[in-house]
Design a protein around this motif. Structure first.
Motif, PDB file in Angstrom:
ATOM      1  N   HIS A 125      18.726  34.470  90.894  1.00  0.00           N
ATOM      2  CA  HIS A 125      18.411  33.058  90.616  1.00  0.00           C
ATOM      3  C   HIS A 125      19.363  32.415  89.619  1.00  0.00           C
ATOM      4  CE1 HIS A 125      15.819  34.265  86.937  1.00  0.00           C
ATOM      5  NE2 HIS A 125      16.345  35.361  87.386  1.00  0.00           N
ATOM      6  N   ARG A 126      19.728  33.157  88.566  1.00  0.00           N
ATOM      7  CA  ARG A 126      20.550  32.513  87.523  1.00  0.00           C
ATOM      8  C   ARG A 126      21.995  32.294  87.978  1.00  0.00           C
ATOM      9  NH1 ARG A 126      16.866  32.036  83.521  1.00  0.00           N
ATOM     10  NH2 ARG A 126      15.523  33.831  83.184  1.00  0.00           N
ATOM     11  N   ILE A 127      22.498  33.182  88.833  1.00  0.00           N
ATOM     12  CA  ILE A 127      23.838  32.981  89.395  1.00  0.00           C
ATOM     13  C   ILE A 127      23.788  31.753  90.309  1.00  0.00           C
ATOM     14  CG2 ILE A 127      25.612  33.957  90.930  1.00  0.00           C
ATOM     15  CD1 ILE A 127      25.587  35.401  88.267  1.00  0.00           C
TER      16      ILE A 127
ATOM     17  N   PRO B  37      19.259  47.152  73.158  1.00  0.00           N
ATOM     18  CA  PRO B  37      18.745  45.806  72.850  1.00  0.00           C
ATOM     19  C   PRO B  37      17.887  45.311  74.007  1.00  0.00           C
ATOM     20  CG  PRO B  37      21.039  45.662  73.556  1.00  0.00           C
ATOM     21  CD  PRO B  37      20.656  47.121  73.626  1.00  0.00           C
ATOM     22  N   SER B  38      16.615  45.680  74.038  1.00  0.00           N
ATOM     23  CA  SER B  38      15.779  45.282  75.171  1.00  0.00           C
ATOM     24  C   SER B  38      14.378  44.872  74.736  1.00  0.00           C
ATOM     25  CB  SER B  38      15.676  46.432  76.184  1.00  0.00           C
ATOM     26  OG  SER B  38      14.724  46.085  77.165  1.00  0.00           O
ATOM     27  N   ALA B  39      14.092  43.579  74.919  1.00  0.00           N
ATOM     28  CA  ALA B  39      12.751  43.064  74.611  1.00  0.00           C
ATOM     29  C   ALA B  39      11.743  43.612  75.608  1.00  0.00           C
ATOM     30  CB  ALA B  39      12.753  41.547  74.664  1.00  0.00           C
ATOM     31  N   GLN B  40      12.211  43.902  76.811  1.00  0.00           N
ATOM     32  CA  GLN B  40      11.284  44.424  77.819  1.00  0.00           C
ATOM     33  C   GLN B  40      10.802  45.818  77.435  1.00  0.00           C
ATOM     34  OE1 GLN B  40      13.409  44.124  81.530  1.00  0.00           O
ATOM     35  NE2 GLN B  40      13.064  41.921  81.692  1.00  0.00           N
ATOM     36  N   VAL B  41      11.739  46.669  77.002  1.00  0.00           N
ATOM     37  CA  VAL B  41      11.344  48.031  76.619  1.00  0.00           C
ATOM     38  C   VAL B  41      10.465  47.980  75.366  1.00  0.00           C
ATOM     39  CG1 VAL B  41      12.174  50.295  75.890  1.00  0.00           C
ATOM     40  CG2 VAL B  41      13.364  49.061  77.716  1.00  0.00           C
TER      41      VAL B  41
ATOM     42  N   ILE C 178      21.065  36.769  76.333  1.00  0.00           N
ATOM     43  CA  ILE C 178      21.586  37.605  77.416  1.00  0.00           C
ATOM     44  C   ILE C 178      21.482  36.918  78.784  1.00  0.00           C
ATOM     45  CG2 ILE C 178      19.432  38.934  77.743  1.00  0.00           C
ATOM     46  CD1 ILE C 178      23.058  40.295  77.873  1.00  0.00           C
ATOM     47  N   ASP C 179      20.439  36.102  78.982  1.00  0.00           N
ATOM     48  CA  ASP C 179      20.274  35.461  80.297  1.00  0.00           C
ATOM     49  C   ASP C 179      21.180  34.241  80.491  1.00  0.00           C
ATOM     50  OD1 ASP C 179      18.350  37.322  80.934  1.00  0.00           O
ATOM     51  OD2 ASP C 179      16.669  36.052  80.334  1.00  0.00           O
ATOM     52  N   GLU C 180      21.842  33.801  79.412  1.00  0.00           N
ATOM     53  CA  GLU C 180      22.582  32.534  79.496  1.00  0.00           C
ATOM     54  C   GLU C 180      24.082  32.683  79.766  1.00  0.00           C
ATOM     55  OE1 GLU C 180      19.182  32.022  79.144  1.00  0.00           O
ATOM     56  OE2 GLU C 180      19.568  32.481  77.040  1.00  0.00           O
TER      57      GLU C 180
ATOM     58  N   GLY D 104      11.642  42.029  86.803  1.00  0.00           N
ATOM     59  CA  GLY D 104      11.955  43.151  85.906  1.00  0.00           C
ATOM     60  C   GLY D 104      11.052  43.149  84.680  1.00  0.00           C
ATOM     61  N   THR D 105      10.751  41.962  84.164  1.00  0.00           N
ATOM     62  CA  THR D 105       9.906  41.884  82.964  1.00  0.00           C
ATOM     63  C   THR D 105       8.530  42.468  83.272  1.00  0.00           C
ATOM     64  OG1 THR D 105      11.089  39.916  82.237  1.00  0.00           O
ATOM     65  CG2 THR D 105       8.937  40.296  81.246  1.00  0.00           C
ATOM     66  N   THR D 106       7.950  42.076  84.421  1.00  0.00           N
ATOM     67  CA  THR D 106       6.627  42.616  84.761  1.00  0.00           C
ATOM     68  C   THR D 106       6.714  44.132  84.913  1.00  0.00           C
ATOM     69  OG1 THR D 106       6.423  40.601  86.075  1.00  0.00           O
ATOM     70  CG2 THR D 106       4.596  42.134  86.176  1.00  0.00           C
ATOM     71  N   ALA D 107       7.777  44.611  85.557  1.00  0.00           N
ATOM     72  CA  ALA D 107       7.896  46.054  85.798  1.00  0.00           C
ATOM     73  C   ALA D 107       7.927  46.835  84.478  1.00  0.00           C
ATOM     74  CB  ALA D 107       9.157  46.350  86.613  1.00  0.00           C
ATOM     75  N   ARG D 108       8.764  46.420  83.543  1.00  0.00           N
ATOM     76  CA  ARG D 108       8.871  47.182  82.283  1.00  0.00           C
ATOM     77  C   ARG D 108       7.601  47.046  81.435  1.00  0.00           C
ATOM     78  NH1 ARG D 108      14.337  45.643  83.216  1.00  0.00           N
ATOM     79  NH2 ARG D 108      15.467  47.490  83.895  1.00  0.00           N
ATOM     80  N   LEU D 109       7.055  45.832  81.355  1.00  0.00           N
ATOM     81  CA  LEU D 109       5.870  45.646  80.509  1.00  0.00           C
ATOM     82  C   LEU D 109       4.663  46.390  81.092  1.00  0.00           C
ATOM     83  CD1 LEU D 109       7.733  43.594  79.131  1.00  0.00           C
ATOM     84  CD2 LEU D 109       5.812  42.045  78.940  1.00  0.00           C
TER      85      LEU D 109
HETATM   86  C1  S3P Z   1      12.937  39.449  78.944  1.00  0.00           C
HETATM   87  C2  S3P Z   1      13.870  40.206  78.288  1.00  0.00           C
HETATM   88  C3  S3P Z   1      15.285  40.260  78.677  1.00  0.00           C
HETATM   89  C4  S3P Z   1      15.670  39.146  79.633  1.00  0.00           C
HETATM   90  C5  S3P Z   1      14.643  38.921  80.690  1.00  0.00           C
HETATM   91  C6  S3P Z   1      13.288  38.594  80.083  1.00  0.00           C
HETATM   92  C7  S3P Z   1      11.537  39.481  78.476  1.00  0.00           C
HETATM   93  O1  S3P Z   1      15.528  41.505  79.307  1.00  0.00           O
HETATM   94  O2  S3P Z   1      16.916  39.408  80.222  1.00  0.00           O
HETATM   95  O3  S3P Z   1      15.029  37.839  81.541  1.00  0.00           O
HETATM   96  O4  S3P Z   1      10.745  38.597  78.872  1.00  0.00           O
HETATM   97  O5  S3P Z   1      11.193  40.373  77.687  1.00  0.00           O
HETATM   98  P1  S3P Z   1      15.911  42.828  78.455  1.00  0.00           P
HETATM   99  O6  S3P Z   1      14.917  42.943  77.413  1.00  0.00           O
HETATM  100  O7  S3P Z   1      15.876  43.932  79.446  1.00  0.00           O
HETATM  101  O8  S3P Z   1      17.287  42.549  77.961  1.00  0.00           O
END
Ligand code: S3P
Length: 435
Positions: free
Chosen positions: A390-392, A163-167, A315-317, A93-98
Motif C-alpha cells: 500500500h505505501r509504495i 528497533p521494533s514496536a511490534q515485537v 520507518i513507514d515514511e 503484520g502488526t496484528t500478527a506480531r501483537l
Molecule cells: C507498527 C510498527 C512498525 C511499523 C508498522 C506498525 C506498530 O513496525 O512499520 O507499520 O503498529 O507497532 P516494526 O515495529 O516492525 O518496525
C-alpha cells in the motif's frame, strides 16, 4: 490499477485523514481484554484493522460497529475463547506480531494465517523471545501459518535490540497474563502507543528511561479497566498529502488533528531539514497522545542526510520521503534502512526500481539509500510495481501528481489495507487519480 496524472493546479484546501492505524489496532486489542464497555471514535476501518476486529470477534468478543465508532464489550484478561477456525490476518503484520504475544499466554490454542505478503514476513523476532519463557509454537520456518499453543509462561526479562514496536508490544501483551514482574529493555526507542494505552487502562506498568533506553516493567495478571478512546489521525497517511503539497507549486493544505507523538514524528523533522514549510499549530493531548493541526505550503526542497537513529521514528515514511527527495535541488542519503527490506514488500528495492523507471537516479549501498535528482537519468517505464504494498502504491501515486507522464500503479487495491478513501481524498484537494 490506478493511474496518476500530473495535476493542473496545486494541492489546496482541507483534507480529512483517517484514524491512526497503529492506535486503531491497539484500540481493539486492549479493550477486548479489559473490563467494561469501550467506545472508540475515529477508528480507522481499513482492511488491516478489520482483520484485527474479526480476530477478536472470532475469540468471542462482542464488537458493534456504528458509523465511524466501535463499541467493544471487554470481559477481562482471561475472557477470550478458543477460535473455532484459523484466524486470517490478511496483510497485517502488526496484528500478527501483537497477537502472537497475546495468544502465547492464553489457555487455548490458535492458528494465525495471512495473505501472500504476510506469509513471507519473519515471525522469529517475536517467537524467539517468547520461546525463552516457555511459549510453544509450530510455524512454517518461522513464518505463517503459525500455530500457537497457549500456556502459562515464565517471567519475561528481555533485552530487545531490534528497533521494533511490534515485537515490544507483542511482549508487553504476553506479559499482561504472566504473574509477577516482567521486564523489557527497549534499546532503540520506537512508537509507544501500547505503553500509553495500557497505562490509561490501569495496567501495572512502569517505564524508566535510562540513557537512551526504555526499561519497561509490567506486573502481570492485573485486570484492565475500559475507557473511551478517540483515535487521532494518522501522520503516516497524512505524509502522502504533505509531500504532494510540498512538491507541487501553488499549494496550501490544512490537515487537522494529526498524531505527532514524538516516537512517530521523524517525517516532520526530516522534511523540516529539507526546507519544508509546515506549520504545527494548536498542539494538544488526547488520551495521552500528542496531536496538532498542520498547515503545509509548496516548498523548494533541498536534499538531506538522515542517520539510522531517526529511521525507527519514521520507518513507514521512507517511500514517500523518497518522492520528496526526488524533487529536491540536491541529493539525499538515508541511512540504516535494513528493516525496510522486510515490510509488506522489500520497500528498499521497490523504491529504487520504481524511481529508476521514473528517471530518478538512486542507489542502495548496504542498508543506505542515496537519491540524486540532479543526475541525468532517462524515463524508462510508467508501470509501477507495488508488490501488493500500500505505501509504495500511494507514494508513486504522489510521484504521478508532479512527473508529467501518467503512472500506472499496479495492484493499487492494497491501498485499502490502510487508507480506503485515499483516491477520493486526494482528488478532492486537487489530485488527478483515476481507478
Ligand atoms: C507498527 C510498527 C512498525 C511499523 C508498522 C506498525 C506498530 O513496525 O512499520 O507499520 O503498529 O507497532 P516494526 O515495529 O516492525 O518496525
Amino acid at each position: 490499477m490506478l493511474t496518476s496524472s500530473k495535476i493542473s493546479g496545486g494541492i489546496n484546501g482541507n483534507v480529512n485523514i483517517p484514524g491512526d492505524k497503529s492506535i486503531s489496532h491497539r484500540s481493539i486489542i486492549i479493550p477486548s481484554i479489559s473490563n467494561g464497555f469501550t467506545e472508540i471514535d475515529n477508528i480507522l476501518l481499513s482492511e488491516d484493522v478489520m482483520n484485527t476486529m474479526n480476530a477478536f470477534r472470532a475469540m468471542g468478543v462482542k464488537i458493534i460497529k456504528n458509523n465511524n465508532k466501535l463499541l467493544i464489550e471487554g470481559k477481562g484478561l482471561n475472557s477470550l475463547t478458543s477460535p473455532t477456525s484459523e484466524i486470517n490476518l490478511g496483510n497485517s503484520g502488526t496484528t500478527a506480531r501483537l497477537l502472537t504475544g497475546l495468544l502465547s499466554s492464553q489457555n487455548f490454542n490458535s492458528i494465525l494465517i495471512g495473505d501472500i505478503s504476510l506469509s513471507k514476513r519473519p515471525m522469529d523476532r517475536i517467537i524467539q523471545p517468547l520461546e525463552k519463557v516457555g511459549a510453544s509454537f509450530k510455524s512454517n520456518d518461522s513464518k505463517l501459518p503459525l500455530e500457537i499453543f497457549g500456556t502459562k509462561l515464565r517471567n519475561i526479562n528481555y533485552d530487545l535490540a531490534l528497533p521494533s514496536a511490534q515485537v515490544k508490544s507483542g511482549l508487553m501483551l504476553a506479559s499482561l497474563n504472566i504473574e509477577g514482574t516482567n521486564k523489557i529493555i527497549e534499546r532503540n526507542i520506537t512508537r509507544n502507543h501500547t505503553e500509553i494505552m495500557l497505562e490509561s487502562f490501569g495496567a501495572d506498568i512502569d517505564i524508566k528511561k535510562i540513557e537512551n533506553e526504555n526499561h519497561i516493567y509490567i506486573n502481570g495478571q492485573k485486570e484492565l479497566y475500559s475507557k473511551n478512546i478517540f483515535v487521532p489521525s494518522d501522520l503516516s497517511s497524512a505524509a502522502f498529502f504533505i509531500v504532494a503539497t510540498l512538491i507541487n507549486k501553488n499549494s496550501l493544505l490544512k490537515i487537522d488533528g494529526i498524531n505527532i507523538n514524538p516516537t512517530r514524528n521523524g517525517i516532520l523533522k526530516a522534511l523540516n531539514m529539507m526546507g519544508a514549510q509546515i506549520k504545527v499549530n494548536n498542539k494538544r493531548t488526547i488520551n495521552g497522545e500528542l496531536i496538532a493541526d498542520l498547515e503545509i505550503k509548496s516548498s523548494d526542497l533541498v536534499g538531506c542526510e538522515l542517520d539510522e537513529d531517526i529511521a525507527r521514528l519514521m520507518i513507514d515514511e521512507y517511500p514517500i520521503l523518497s518522492i520528496a527527495a526526488s524533487f529536491a535541488s540536491s541529493p539525499s542519503l538515508f541511512k540504516g534502512l535494513g528493516e525496510l527490506k522486510i515490510k509488506e514488500s522489500n520497500r528498499l528495492e521497490l523504491i529504487r526500481n520504481n524511481l529508476d523507471k521514473c528517471g530518478i537516479f538512486s542507489e542502495i549501498e548496504g542498508e543506505n539509500l542515496f537519491i540524486d535528482p540532479t543526475k541525468k537519468s532517462k524515463f524508462k517505464s510508467n508501470k509501477i510495481d507495488t508488490n501488493f504494498d500500500h505505501r509504495i502504491a500511494m507514494s508513486f501515486a504522489i510521484m504521478g501528481t508532479r512527473l508529467g507522464t501518467d503512472l500506472n500503479i499496479l495492484n493499487s487495491e492494497y491501498i485499502k489495507t490502510s487508507f480506503p478513501k485515499f483516491v477520493q481524498n486526494l482528488n478532492a484537494v486537487g489530485g488527478n487519480l483515476t481507478e
